[in-house]
Scaffold this motif. Structure first.
Motif, short mmCIF file in Angstrom:
data_model
loop_
_atom_site.label_atom_id
_atom_site.label_comp_id
_atom_site.label_asym_id
_atom_site.label_seq_id
_atom_site.Cartn_x
_atom_site.Cartn_y
_atom_site.Cartn_z
N PHE A 191 13.29 3.54 11.92
CA PHE A 191 13.43 2.64 10.74
C PHE A 191 11.74 1.90 10.05
N ALA A 192 10.94 1.66 11.08
CA ALA A 192 10.16 1.21 10.33
C ALA A 192 9.01 1.72 9.69
N ARG A 193 8.90 2.86 9.99
CA ARG A 193 8.19 4.29 8.72
C ARG A 193 8.64 4.49 7.83
N ASP A 194 10.43 4.32 8.29
CA ASP A 194 11.14 5.09 6.94
C ASP A 194 11.58 3.82 6.14
N ASN A 195 10.90 2.38 6.42
CA ASN A 195 10.75 1.19 5.21
C ASN A 195 9.87 1.08 4.92
N LEU A 196 8.22 1.48 4.91
CA LEU A 196 7.16 1.02 4.76
C LEU A 196 7.27 1.07 3.02
N PRO A 197 6.57 0.55 1.78
CA PRO A 197 6.63 0.87 0.69
C PRO A 197 5.49 2.15 0.22
N PRO A 198 6.31 3.46 -0.41
CA PRO A 198 5.85 4.24 -1.16
C PRO A 198 4.26 3.92 -0.94
N LEU A 199 3.43 4.96 -0.34
CA LEU A 199 2.42 5.12 -0.39
C LEU A 199 1.07 4.98 -1.47
N GLU A 200 1.78 4.87 -2.78
CA GLU A 200 1.65 4.58 -4.21
C GLU A 200 1.71 2.85 -4.61
N TRP A 201 2.29 2.43 -3.34
CA TRP A 201 2.46 1.13 -3.65
C TRP A 201 1.20 -0.26 -2.87
N TRP A 202 0.99 0.91 -1.82
CA TRP A 202 0.00 0.39 -0.65
C TRP A 202 -1.23 -0.13 -1.31
N PRO A 203 -2.40 -0.97 -0.70
CA PRO A 203 -3.29 -1.73 -0.74
C PRO A 203 -4.22 -0.49 -0.85
N GLN A 204 -5.42 -0.40 -1.01
CA GLN A 204 -6.30 0.03 -0.58
C GLN A 204 -6.75 -0.45 0.35
N MET A 205 -7.30 0.99 1.91
CA MET A 205 -7.69 -0.33 3.02
C MET A 205 -8.88 0.58 2.93
N LEU A 206 -9.81 -0.62 3.82
CA LEU A 206 -11.50 -0.24 3.88
C LEU A 206 -11.43 0.21 5.64
N ILE A 207 -11.10 1.10 5.89
CA ILE A 207 -11.23 1.75 6.66
C ILE A 207 -12.47 2.50 7.10
N GLU A 208 -12.73 3.20 6.52
CA GLU A 208 -14.04 4.86 6.47
C GLU A 208 -15.05 4.11 6.70
N GLY A 209 -15.82 4.40 7.70
CA GLY A 209 -17.50 3.82 7.65
C GLY A 209 -17.61 2.64 8.51
N ASN A 210 -16.50 1.01 8.63
CA ASN A 210 -16.33 0.67 9.44
C ASN A 210 -16.54 0.61 10.37
N PRO A 211 -17.66 0.40 11.30
CA PRO A 211 -17.92 0.60 13.03
C PRO A 211 -16.83 0.20 13.95
N ASP A 212 -16.72 -1.42 13.27
CA ASP A 212 -15.31 -2.62 13.78
C ASP A 212 -14.41 -1.73 13.87
N VAL A 213 -14.21 -1.39 12.82
CA VAL A 213 -12.51 -0.59 13.09
C VAL A 213 -12.46 0.38 13.17
N ASP A 214 -13.13 1.14 13.63
CA ASP A 214 -13.79 2.55 14.12
C ASP A 214 -12.18 2.81 14.91
N TYR A 215 -11.11 2.92 15.30
CA TYR A 215 -10.35 3.39 16.33
C TYR A 215 -9.76 4.78 16.00
N PRO A 216 -9.27 5.03 17.33
CA PRO A 216 -9.30 6.14 17.38
C PRO A 216 -7.35 6.67 17.29
N ALA A 217 -6.82 7.79 16.59
CA ALA A 217 -5.92 7.98 15.90
C ALA A 217 -5.15 7.21 17.53
N ARG A 218 -4.58 7.63 18.17
CA ARG A 218 -3.43 7.12 18.42
C ARG A 218 -4.30 5.91 19.82
#
Length: 549
Positions: free
Chosen positions: A10-37
């Motif tokens: 349900f949760a993933r099915d009801n996320l907004p369409p990707l084109e409606w998402w904000p830009q997420m600043l994750i790449e290149g930021n070691p503070d938020v460089d988390y594993p995939a799982r």
């Protein structure tokens, strides 16, 4: 997106369409460089135990005259046992939503952590919400199970009562904690294993839906991932608050409010610190708690700091090193009053449920008079006009923010209003100086912020209109020295009713009985007509001008 661990999608099915998402600043930021799982509850708690910190105190509270506590190891075991109850007794599976209802106490905190360990999507709710408000949340998030403090079960019982106006058939199971009876959570968990393998969730699996009223009174579900929970800890908390294992925190925001969830649970756990959880706090209680538990950092709204400033001489605040203010605008007079009383420079911040926590703030040594601060490391901000163009330095415009967290509404067209051009628009007007300091001007919507609570004027109007005496009404925020704003209602009465102090009290009590009590209008003015446009639309800006006068 990474493969989800959710069986109930349900949760993933009801996320907004990707084109409606904000830009997420994750790449290149070691503070938020988390594993995939990873599972954020395991990261906050089990990893501290695995690192050898199990004997540190995680939670503290007052048990009468005695001080009580749980170590990290004890809290880890407690959450493991609750997770077994959720999966074995309630038969819940990863991705199921679970509503949490309780004041700030150890079991409420443990239930949140345990639910996430089990791979569930948590929906914490304010203790003051009534059945009619809970029904809306239950139905929007399709919640089948709830964990509730036994003292607060009445409103959920209404939701499960087929004969009640707030019946929500979607809710099938209610389990109470802090319940000494044989059917309570404590009875069910006592024989459960001490170990539990946390669900192998993806970093971008939803673990939290935090509901906010918005300006229309129709709740918006703000969906947050496992990585978002850690990101709020590894940005604002790490860089601005700088918590350490020696810190002891306390404060007033409910754990159902992301300001409280972060400040009073996630931030201290991430740092190996401890938190004091107290269910009800007056300004005097909060000062006594600082004295009693040797608290080093507080979280509350400006209203509380203003009231506490007059009382500090009665308590020892020698342990206190930091005071964090959020939830509403911090008047400079309140900042100075607190600093004169304690010597502590307030850490102000602006955040929001959509972004999960604070994204504009500055540490005490970088405070600039009149400014909230700069963007928290990891975030960027701009002041834009209606066409998404930057305005000149020092010019008032719309605050736009990007960072490692961002708005993801649960199945809601309003996503397109909050997110535009990859930016999050929190709904505030600001100006920015040449050094990047941000100066709050006002809300640019109809939200009333009173003593840290967000109150939607149209929602209060809808409640008042149910009263037999009310023909029309308009609700706005009126300035108030203590609360920032109070709810003010302008009311046109039906024929046969006369405005009086007695009727004002009846209307106030009516709102308290039919909505969360903090939403009631503290000021009521009876008028013969409301200002409207030629098309009949209520002119709220005129009401705000009247309230100012």
């Amino acid at each position: 997106m990474e493969r989800s661990a959710h069986i109930d999608t349900f949760a993933r099915d009801n996320l907004p369409p990707l084109e409606w998402w904000p830009q997420m600043l994750i790449e290149g930021n070691p503070d938020v460089d988390y594993p995939a799982r990873f599972n954020c509850a395991a990261a906050l708690l089990s990893e501290q135990v695995a690192a050898g910190h199990g004997e540190r105190i995680a939670l503290r509270w007052a048990q009468g005259e005695q001080d009580a506590s749980l170590t990290y190891a004890e809290l880890d075991v407690l959450t493991n046992r609750i997770a077994h109850v959720l999966t074995q007794d309630l038969k819940l599976v990863p991705g199921n939503r679970i509503l949490l209802r309780g004041p700030n106490n150890p079991m409420m905190a443990a239930c949140w952590l345990a639910s996430i360990k089990a791979g569930l999507v948590t929906v914490p709710t304010m203790p003051l919400l009534r059945a009619v408000e809970l029904k809306t949340i239950l139905e929007k998030a399709e919640i089948h199970a709830a964990l509730c403090d036994v003292r607060l079960r009445e409103e959920l019982d209404h939701c499960m009562d087929a004969g009640h106006a707030s019946h929500a058939p979607v809710l099938k199971q209610l389990l109470c904690f802090n319940d000494e009876g044989p059917e309570g959570l404590e009875s069910l968990l006592k024989d459960k294993p001490a170990d539990f393998s946390a669900c192998d969730t993806a970093a971008d699996d939803v673990c939290l839906i935090a509901f906010t009223s918005g300006t229309t009174g129709q709740p918006k579900g703000c969906m947050h991932f496992h990585r978002d929970v850690l990101a709020m800890c590894d940005t604002f908390s790490r860089h601005i608050l700088r918590l350490s294992p020696q810190d002891v925190v306390c404060g007033t925001p409910p754990l159902a409010f992301t300001f409280g969830l972060g400040g009073l649970l996630c931030f201290p756990l991430r740092a190996g610190a401890s938190t004091v959880l107290l269910e009800r706090l007056t300004p005097a209680d909060l000062l006594a708690t600082i004295d009693r538990f040797k608290v080093t950092m507080t979280f509350t709204a400006p209203t509380f700091y203003r009231q506490m400033a007059a009382l500090v001489g009665r308590y020892s605040l020698a342990s206190l090193r930091a005071s964090v203010s959020a939830g509403e605008a911090l008047p400079d007079a309140t900042r100075q009053l607190w600093k004169q009383a304690t010597g502590i420079e307030m850490t102000d911040g602006i955040g929001g449920t959509e972004m999960i926590h604070v994204y504009v703030s500055s540490p005490p040594e970088q405070v600039r008079p009149g400014a909230i601060g700069k963007v928290v490391p990891g975030y960027v901000a701009a002041i834009l006009d209606e066409n998404l163009n930057p305005v000149p330095v020092g010019t008032v415009g719309r605050l736009a923010v990007k960072g490692p967290t961002g708005c993801k509404y649960l199945n809601d067209e309003r996503q397109k209003q909050f997110v535009q051009g990859g930016w999050n628009f929190p709904g505030d007007t600001f100006k920015m100086d040449e050094d990047g300091y941000l100066y709050y001007q006002a809300r640019n919507d109809d939200m009333i912020v009173s003593a840290g609570y967000n109150i939607a004027g149209p929602e209060v109007e809808g409640t008042l209109l149910k009263h037999e005496a009310v023909a029309e009404c308009g609700v706005v925020g009126a300035p108030d020295e203590d609360r920032g704003q109070v709810v003010k209602a302008f009311i046109v009465l039906k024929p046969g009713f006369t405005g009086s102090e007695e009727l004002k009290k009846q209307l106030q009590d009516f709102v308290k009985e039919n909505a969360a009590p903090y939403k009631y209008p503290r000021a009521i003015e009876f008028v013969t007509q409301l200002p409207r446009t030629e098309t009949g639309k209520l002119q709220r800006f005129v009401l705000r001008q009247m309230a100012q006068g």
